[in-house]
Design a protein around this motif. Structure first.
Motif, short mmCIF file in Angstrom:
data_model
loop_
_atom_site.label_atom_id
_atom_site.label_comp_id
_atom_site.label_asym_id
_atom_site.label_seq_id
_atom_site.Cartn_x
_atom_site.Cartn_y
_atom_site.Cartn_z
N SER A 1 0.66 -1.40 -0.14
CA SER A 1 -0.35 -0.15 0.03
C SER A 1 1.18 1.45 0.37
O SER A 1 0.37 2.09 -0.57
N ASP A 2 2.46 1.37 0.12
CA ASP A 2 2.73 2.21 0.50
C ASP A 2 4.15 2.47 -0.95
O ASP A 2 5.37 2.74 -1.41
N ALA A 3 3.09 2.10 -1.71
CA ALA A 3 3.78 1.77 -3.25
C ALA A 3 4.11 3.24 -4.04
O ALA A 3 5.13 2.78 -4.82
N ASP A 4 3.82 4.38 -3.72
CA ASP A 4 3.54 5.27 -4.38
C ASP A 4 3.15 5.64 -6.17
O ASP A 4 3.96 5.88 -7.16
N GLY A 5 2.21 4.54 -6.28
CA GLY A 5 2.22 4.30 -7.81
C GLY A 5 2.50 3.12 -8.36
O GLY A 5 2.46 2.93 -9.73
N ARG A 6 3.43 2.50 -7.80
CA ARG A 6 4.32 1.36 -8.23
C ARG A 6 3.55 0.28 -8.35
O ARG A 6 2.85 0.21 -7.38
N LEU A 7 3.89 -1.16 -9.74
CA LEU A 7 2.48 -1.82 -9.05
C LEU A 7 3.72 -3.06 -8.32
O LEU A 7 4.78 -2.84 -8.61
N GLY B 1 -2.38 4.03 -16.66
CA GLY B 1 -2.43 5.57 -16.90
C GLY B 1 -1.01 5.99 -16.12
O GLY B 1 -0.77 5.43 -15.40
N TYR B 2 -0.47 6.50 -17.30
CA TYR B 2 1.04 7.36 -16.53
C TYR B 2 0.65 9.36 -15.99
O TYR B 2 -0.33 9.45 -16.44
N ARG B 3 0.06 9.07 -14.87
CA ARG B 3 -0.01 10.12 -14.53
C ARG B 3 0.81 10.67 -13.57
O ARG B 3 0.69 12.24 -12.60
N THR B 4 1.71 11.11 -14.25
CA THR B 4 2.65 11.98 -13.93
C THR B 4 3.42 12.78 -15.26
O THR B 4 3.16 11.71 -16.12
N VAL C 1 5.42 2.91 -12.58
CA VAL C 1 4.37 3.42 -12.08
C VAL C 1 3.30 3.39 -13.11
O VAL C 1 3.49 4.15 -14.16
N GLY C 2 1.65 3.71 -12.90
CA GLY C 2 0.36 3.60 -13.15
C GLY C 2 -0.60 3.61 -12.24
O GLY C 2 -0.83 3.39 -10.91
N HIS C 3 -1.69 3.69 -13.02
CA HIS C 3 -2.81 3.68 -12.34
C HIS C 3 -4.11 3.75 -13.16
O HIS C 3 -4.17 4.28 -14.05
N PRO C 4 -4.75 2.59 -12.47
CA PRO C 4 -4.78 1.68 -12.61
C PRO C 4 -4.16 0.70 -13.24
O PRO C 4 -3.85 1.05 -14.52
N PHE C 5 -3.75 -0.58 -13.51
CA PHE C 5 -2.68 -1.58 -13.85
C PHE C 5 -3.91 -2.73 -14.67
O PHE C 5 -5.23 -2.88 -13.62
N PRO D 1 2.62 -15.02 -18.89
CA PRO D 1 1.37 -14.13 -17.61
C PRO D 1 2.92 -14.16 -16.37
O PRO D 1 2.41 -12.99 -15.67
N LEU D 2 3.66 -15.06 -16.42
CA LEU D 2 4.27 -14.61 -15.18
C LEU D 2 5.78 -14.24 -15.57
O LEU D 2 6.56 -14.49 -14.03
N ALA D 3 5.69 -13.68 -16.32
CA ALA D 3 7.03 -12.73 -17.17
C ALA D 3 6.90 -11.36 -15.91
O ALA D 3 5.77 -10.83 -15.43
N ASP D 4 8.10 -11.01 -15.17
CA ASP D 4 8.77 -10.04 -14.50
C ASP D 4 8.40 -8.78 -15.74
O ASP D 4 8.84 -8.52 -16.21
N PRO D 5 7.70 -7.61 -15.38
CA PRO D 5 6.90 -6.60 -15.82
C PRO D 5 8.12 -5.45 -16.04
O PRO D 5 8.04 -4.91 -17.23
N ASP D 6 9.09 -6.30 -14.76
CA ASP D 6 10.09 -4.72 -14.67
C ASP D 6 10.88 -5.50 -16.63
O ASP D 6 11.82 -4.16 -16.67
#
Length: 130
Positions: free
Chosen positions: A11-17, A56-59, A37-41, A72-77
């Protein structure tokens, strides 16, 4: 206690997935915070087994972005980020939702705010290539 701490971390992710995995649907790994970083995924399973992850990219520059995960199990980074649009006027945008049509194209709908401050639903056609 550990489960509560993991939930607070997410919950303290600052918009990070944040992702968590479960091998059995009962026990879950601690959330992993990603650089994304996005809202929401919104993860959309594609017909070929890949996953279109939209957000959504909100910056600045405000807009809508996607990543194509190889499975589906790939690392999104590790997936390349693509900008669908970056002409948003403010951070009041996002909530993308996609559907893949029979011809392979994806219709990605999302909410957007126009210059008068009116919220509306917009859409973009995407062609997902190899």
């Amino acid at each position: 206690a550990a489960r509560g701490q993991a939930a607070r971390q997410a919950s303290d992710a600052d918009g990070r997935l944040a992702t968590s995995r479960s091998p059995d649907g009962v026990e879950w790994t601690a959330p992993k915070l990603h650089d994304l970083v996005g809202h929401p995924f919104h993860p959309l399973p594609l017909a070929d087994g890949r996953v279109l992850l939209s957000y959504g990219y909100r910056t600045q520059p405000f807009g809508i972005r996607v990543r194509v995960l190889p499975h589906p199990l790939a690392d999104p980074d590790d997936a390349q980020e693509f900008i669908v649009r970056d002409d948003g006027l403010c951070s009041d945008i996002g909530y993308p939702w996609g559907v893949q049509l029979a011809d392979g194209r994806v219709l990605l709908a999302y909410y957007w705010t126009d210059p008068e401050g009116v919220r509306l639903i917009m859409g973009s056609w995407l062609e997902i290539v190899d």
